[in-house]
Write an enzyme that holds these catalytic residues in place. Sequence first.
Site, short mmCIF file in Angstrom:
data_model
loop_
_atom_site.label_atom_id
_atom_site.label_comp_id
_atom_site.label_asym_id
_atom_site.label_seq_id
_atom_site.Cartn_x
_atom_site.Cartn_y
_atom_site.Cartn_z
N THR A 117 -4.57 -7.01 11.15
CA THR A 117 -5.08 -5.61 10.92
C THR A 117 -4.49 -4.42 11.45
OG1 THR A 117 -7.09 -6.60 10.04
CG2 THR A 117 -7.25 -4.29 9.93
N LYS A 171 0.66 -1.36 -0.01
CA LYS A 171 0.04 0.00 -0.02
C LYS A 171 0.82 1.31 0.09
CE LYS A 171 -3.07 -1.80 3.27
NZ LYS A 171 -4.36 -1.64 4.01
N ARG A 191 3.25 -6.81 9.21
CA ARG A 191 2.68 -5.63 9.99
C ARG A 191 3.30 -5.50 11.34
NH1 ARG A 191 -3.44 -6.99 8.03
NH2 ARG A 191 -3.42 -5.57 6.42
N ASN A 240 -1.21 -0.13 7.55
CA ASN A 240 -0.72 -1.00 7.86
C ASN A 240 0.14 -2.11 6.68
OD1 ASN A 240 -2.67 -1.76 6.24
ND2 ASN A 240 -4.12 -2.76 7.94
N TYR A 267 -14.92 4.26 9.15
CA TYR A 267 -13.39 4.50 8.85
C TYR A 267 -13.28 4.52 7.21
CZ TYR A 267 -13.99 -0.55 8.21
OH TYR A 267 -14.41 -1.73 7.97
#
Length: 137
Positions: free
Chosen positions: A94, A12, A105, A115, A60
């Site tokens: 997560t 990400k 993570r 994360n 969120y």
Amino acid sequence: MSQMERTLVLIKPDAVRRALVGQIVARYEARGLQVVALELRQIDAAFAARHYAEHVGRDYYPGLEAYITSGPLVAMVLAGERAIDAVRTMNGATDAATALAGTIRGDLATSKRENLVHASDSPESAAREVALWFPQV
Ligand code: CDP
Ligand code: MG
């Protein structure tokens, strides 16, 4: 009996910004997973809503949308023995603050949002996500 699977993985935007792409890909490769597709991409809000369809409308989600569209990410398809569970286990929980040491993570992040990685969570998700990101694969 072997259970060869494909799974959709995202490195990400926070991981790209932090220059962690190489070491994250290396961890998957070291595990024995094969990279069968890989591309640097930046997605827009409409594509984010398709990828994260089950999260649209959650409290969120606006923050998740801003995060996942905030810069380039690396999308890839990994293949291997029970790849879906193998990659989820490697990624860790997560909420990175509680992710186990030894996971991506747990070793490299502390945030519940930022994360670093995404991976498909079931055969159904993997089929949907691989088709969404890499319709040609
Ligand atoms: O990525 P994973 O499948 O482990 O978690 P998820 O529950 O499917 O949530 C998808 C992504 O939304 C997470 O990886 C976080 O980046 C983000 N998220 C968030 O920003 N705030 C939350 N309270 C929960 C998740
Ligand atoms: Mg998920």
